[in-house]
Design a protein around this motif. Sequence first.
Motif, PDB file in Angstrom:
ATOM      1  N   GLY A   1       0.600  -1.486  -0.158  1.00 19.47           N
ATOM      2  CA  GLY A   1       0.072   0.382   0.099  1.00 19.47           C
ATOM      3  C   GLY A   1       0.686   1.247   0.173  1.00 19.47           C
ATOM      4  O   GLY A   1       2.053   1.015   0.024  1.00 19.47           O
ATOM      5  N   PRO A   2       0.733   2.621   0.172  1.00 13.82           N
ATOM      6  CA  PRO A   2       0.697   3.346   0.287  1.00 13.82           C
ATOM      7  C   PRO A   2       1.771   3.687   1.360  1.00 13.82           C
ATOM      8  O   PRO A   2       1.987   5.097   2.541  1.00 13.82           O
ATOM      9  CB  PRO A   2       0.002   5.091  -0.128  1.00 13.82           C
ATOM     10  CG  PRO A   2      -1.305   3.857   0.940  1.00 13.82           C
ATOM     11  CD  PRO A   2      -1.165   2.867   0.674  1.00 13.82           C
ATOM     12  N   GLN A   3       2.624   3.164   1.615  1.00  4.75           N
ATOM     13  CA  GLN A   3       3.442   3.046   2.473  1.00  4.75           C
ATOM     14  C   GLN A   3       5.348   2.680   1.897  1.00  4.75           C
ATOM     15  O   GLN A   3       5.427   2.577   1.019  1.00  4.75           O
ATOM     16  CB  GLN A   3       3.099   2.526   3.639  1.00  4.75           C
ATOM     17  CG  GLN A   3       2.194   2.068   4.277  1.00  4.75           C
ATOM     18  CD  GLN A   3       1.847   0.231   5.061  1.00  4.75           C
ATOM     19  OE1 GLN A   3       2.415   0.467   6.156  1.00  4.75           O
ATOM     20  NE2 GLN A   3       0.788   0.158   4.908  1.00  4.75           N
ATOM     21  N   SER A   4       6.539   3.789   2.781  1.00  5.29           N
ATOM     22  CA  SER A   4       7.382   3.191   2.670  1.00  5.29           C
ATOM     23  C   SER A   4       7.946   2.244   3.276  1.00  5.29           C
ATOM     24  O   SER A   4       7.501   2.131   4.236  1.00  5.29           O
ATOM     25  CB  SER A   4       8.453   4.837   2.658  1.00  5.29           C
ATOM     26  OG  SER A   4       8.386   5.679   2.637  1.00  5.29           O
ATOM     27  N   LEU A   5       9.320   1.452   2.958  1.00  3.37           N
ATOM     28  CA  LEU A   5       9.863   0.607   3.265  1.00  3.37           C
ATOM     29  C   LEU A   5      11.299   0.067   4.034  1.00  3.37           C
ATOM     30  O   LEU A   5      11.772   0.796   2.738  1.00  3.37           O
ATOM     31  CB  LEU A   5       9.369  -0.749   2.486  1.00  3.37           C
ATOM     32  CG  LEU A   5      10.288  -2.600   2.279  1.00  3.37           C
ATOM     33  CD1 LEU A   5       9.321  -2.357   3.254  1.00  3.37           C
ATOM     34  CD2 LEU A   5      10.356  -2.629   1.224  1.00  3.37           C
ATOM     35  N   GLY A   6      11.204   0.315   4.872  1.00  5.19           N
ATOM     36  CA  GLY A   6      12.410  -0.323   5.020  1.00  5.19           C
ATOM     37  C   GLY A   6      13.387  -1.532   5.953  1.00  5.19           C
ATOM     38  O   GLY A   6      12.542  -2.623   6.014  1.00  5.19           O
ATOM     39  N   ILE A   7      14.623  -2.206   5.139  1.00  2.00           N
ATOM     40  CA  ILE A   7      15.241  -3.383   5.123  1.00  2.00           C
ATOM     41  C   ILE A   7      16.515  -3.064   5.762  1.00  2.00           C
ATOM     42  O   ILE A   7      16.813  -2.330   5.295  1.00  2.00           O
ATOM     43  CB  ILE A   7      15.100  -3.750   3.831  1.00  2.00           C
ATOM     44  CG1 ILE A   7      14.174  -3.620   2.850  1.00  2.00           C
ATOM     45  CG2 ILE A   7      15.704  -5.412   3.953  1.00  2.00           C
ATOM     46  CD1 ILE A   7      13.981  -4.657   1.957  1.00  2.00           C
ATOM     47  N   THR A   8      16.610  -3.630   7.221  1.00  2.00           N
ATOM     48  CA  THR A   8      17.808  -3.834   7.909  1.00  2.00           C
ATOM     49  C   THR A   8      18.009  -4.819   8.349  1.00  2.00           C
ATOM     50  O   THR A   8      17.630  -5.956   7.965  1.00  2.00           O
ATOM     51  CB  THR A   8      17.684  -2.870   9.584  1.00  2.00           C
ATOM     52  OG1 THR A   8      16.775  -3.314   9.747  1.00  2.00           O
ATOM     53  CG2 THR A   8      16.814  -1.247   9.199  1.00  2.00           C
ATOM     54  N   PHE A   9      19.592  -5.355   8.218  1.00  5.39           N
ATOM     55  CA  PHE A   9      20.878  -6.492   8.492  1.00  5.39           C
ATOM     56  C   PHE A   9      21.039  -5.680   9.802  1.00  5.39           C
ATOM     57  O   PHE A   9      21.921  -4.584  10.043  1.00  5.39           O
ATOM     58  CB  PHE A   9      21.463  -6.146   7.419  1.00  5.39           C
ATOM     59  CG  PHE A   9      20.208  -6.366   5.726  1.00  5.39           C
ATOM     60  CD1 PHE A   9      20.295  -8.276   5.684  1.00  5.39           C
ATOM     61  CD2 PHE A   9      20.259  -5.502   4.779  1.00  5.39           C
ATOM     62  CE1 PHE A   9      19.864  -8.249   4.517  1.00  5.39           C
ATOM     63  CE2 PHE A   9      19.630  -5.644   3.753  1.00  5.39           C
ATOM     64  CZ  PHE A   9      19.144  -7.391   3.593  1.00  5.39           C
ATOM     65  N   ARG A  10      21.693  -7.183  10.604  1.00 10.56           N
ATOM     66  CA  ARG A  10      22.773  -6.557  12.218  1.00 10.56           C
ATOM     67  C   ARG A  10      23.350  -7.041  10.845  1.00 10.56           C
ATOM     68  O   ARG A  10      24.112  -8.157  10.627  1.00 10.56           O
ATOM     69  CB  ARG A  10      21.876  -6.946  12.704  1.00 10.56           C
ATOM     70  CG  ARG A  10      21.316  -6.392  13.897  1.00 10.56           C
ATOM     71  CD  ARG A  10      19.864  -6.888  14.669  1.00 10.56           C
ATOM     72  NE  ARG A  10      18.902  -5.675  15.432  1.00 10.56           N
ATOM     73  CZ  ARG A  10      19.775  -4.692  16.585  1.00 10.56           C
ATOM     74  NH1 ARG A  10      21.398  -4.566  16.463  1.00 10.56           N
ATOM     75  NH2 ARG A  10      19.137  -4.123  17.029  1.00 10.56           N
ATOM     76  N   ARG A  11      24.962  -7.598  12.122  1.00  7.26           N
ATOM     77  CA  ARG A  11      26.276  -7.253  12.320  1.00  7.26           C
ATOM     78  C   ARG A  11      26.185  -8.807  12.852  1.00  7.26           C
ATOM     79  O   ARG A  11      27.036  -9.444  11.235  1.00  7.26           O
ATOM     80  CB  ARG A  11      27.081  -6.911  12.632  1.00  7.26           C
ATOM     81  CG  ARG A  11      28.809  -7.618  12.449  1.00  7.26           C
ATOM     82  CD  ARG A  11      29.466  -6.745  14.163  1.00  7.26           C
ATOM     83  NE  ARG A  11      31.179  -7.253  13.611  1.00  7.26           N
ATOM     84  CZ  ARG A  11      31.851  -7.167  14.788  1.00  7.26           C
ATOM     85  NH1 ARG A  11      31.614  -5.469  15.464  1.00  7.26           N
ATOM     86  NH2 ARG A  11      33.039  -7.205  14.188  1.00  7.26           N
ATOM     87  N   PHE A  12      25.775  -9.371  13.035  1.00  7.88           N
ATOM     88  CA  PHE A  12      25.585 -11.226  13.274  1.00  7.88           C
ATOM     89  C   PHE A  12      25.006 -11.536  13.173  1.00  7.88           C
ATOM     90  O   PHE A  12      24.528 -13.084  13.267  1.00  7.88           O
ATOM     91  CB  PHE A  12      25.839 -11.262  15.145  1.00  7.88           C
ATOM     92  CG  PHE A  12      27.649 -10.047  15.461  1.00  7.88           C
ATOM     93  CD1 PHE A  12      28.924 -11.006  15.424  1.00  7.88           C
ATOM     94  CD2 PHE A  12      26.995  -9.791  16.502  1.00  7.88           C
ATOM     95  CE1 PHE A  12      29.261 -10.651  16.306  1.00  7.88           C
ATOM     96  CE2 PHE A  12      28.474  -8.977  16.726  1.00  7.88           C
ATOM     97  CZ  PHE A  12      29.313  -9.537  16.462  1.00  7.88           C
ATOM     98  N   SER A  13      23.832 -10.988  12.087  1.00  5.35           N
ATOM     99  CA  SER A  13      22.908 -12.545  11.039  1.00  5.35           C
ATOM    100  C   SER A  13      22.739 -11.659   9.839  1.00  5.35           C
ATOM    101  O   SER A  13      22.308 -10.770   9.225  1.00  5.35           O
ATOM    102  CB  SER A  13      21.450 -11.611  12.565  1.00  5.35           C
ATOM    103  OG  SER A  13      20.263 -12.831  11.374  1.00  5.35           O
ATOM    104  N   THR A  14      22.291 -12.257   9.237  1.00  3.91           N
ATOM    105  CA  THR A  14      22.361 -12.556   7.982  1.00  3.91           C
ATOM    106  C   THR A  14      21.016 -12.087   7.339  1.00  3.91           C
ATOM    107  O   THR A  14      19.896 -11.560   6.130  1.00  3.91           O
ATOM    108  CB  THR A  14      22.936 -13.301   6.704  1.00  3.91           C
ATOM    109  OG1 THR A  14      22.198 -14.638   7.320  1.00  3.91           O
ATOM    110  CG2 THR A  14      24.706 -13.462   7.246  1.00  3.91           C
ATOM    111  N   GLY A  15      19.889 -11.844   8.337  1.00  4.27           N
ATOM    112  CA  GLY A  15      18.556 -12.089   8.496  1.00  4.27           C
ATOM    113  C   GLY A  15      17.861 -10.741   7.908  1.00  4.27           C
ATOM    114  O   GLY A  15      18.679  -9.688   8.208  1.00  4.27           O
ATOM    115  N   ALA A  16      16.965 -10.679   7.357  1.00  5.32           N
ATOM    116  CA  ALA A  16      16.812  -8.859   6.984  1.00  5.32           C
ATOM    117  C   ALA A  16      15.369  -9.285   8.502  1.00  5.32           C
ATOM    118  O   ALA A  16      14.272  -9.522   8.461  1.00  5.32           O
ATOM    119  CB  ALA A  16      16.061  -9.247   5.235  1.00  5.32           C
TER     120      ALA A  16
END
Length: 211
Positions: free
Chosen positions: A144-159
Motif C-alpha cells: 500500500g501507500p507506505q515506505s519500506l525499510g529493510i535492515t540487517f545486523r552485523r551478527f545476522s544475515t537475516g532481514a
Amino acid sequence: MNLSAINIKKYTEGFTLVEFIVIMAIFAVMVGVVLFNFTGFRSKITLDNLAQDIAISIRQIQTSAGASISTTDSPEDEIPRGIFFPYSPDLGTYDSRFITFQDNNGNGLYDDGEEIDTIVFQTPDRITDIIYGSDMASLLTPLGPQSLGITFRRFSTGARFTDTGGGTVSNAGIVRIKVTAVDRRTSRFITISRIGQVSVQADTTDVVPTP
C-alpha cells in the motif's frame, strides 16, 4: 534493330513510379519493425539493470552491516544498517530513488541524519509496487501507500522488514519489490527473504509486444 536503338532501350529502362513507391513502403515497414524491436530490447536492458542495481545495493548494505559502530561488545547493541524505499503521498507512487542508511535509533526506518547514500534512478523505470507474504507460494499482499525499510545486523544475515504504516510487514517471510519499465509492458521483481536471500525474477504476467 541497329546497335544504337538497343543502347537507347537499355539506358531508358528502370523503376516505374509505382515500383519505387512499393519498394519505399516495404523499406519503411522493415525499419519500423526493427525500431520497434530495438526499443523493446533497450527497455528490457534498462529495466534489468535497475533491478540488478537494487539487488546489489541490498546485498552491499547487508554485507556492510558488519562495519556498524557498536557502543558495547554485545550483538544486541550493534547498530543496524538498511535500505529505505520512500513512498511519496503527493505523487501517489514510490520515489525514483532509494536511500542506504545507518539505523541509529533502531526503528528500522530512515530518519534525518542517518543517510549513507542516496541512489537516484537514471532511467524512467520505476518501483510500482511492493508486496509481501509468508512465502512465495502464499497469496502476497500489497504494502500500500507506505515506505519500506529493510535492515540487517552485523551478527545476522537475516532481514528485518519495517513499514511506515504500523508494522504490517514486520512478520513477512518475503518482500517483493516490483520495478516496471516506462512502457508498462515489462516488470522485474527483487525478492528479499527474512533469512537474507536476495534475488531477481521476471514478471510472468509481462505483456509480450507484437510488431
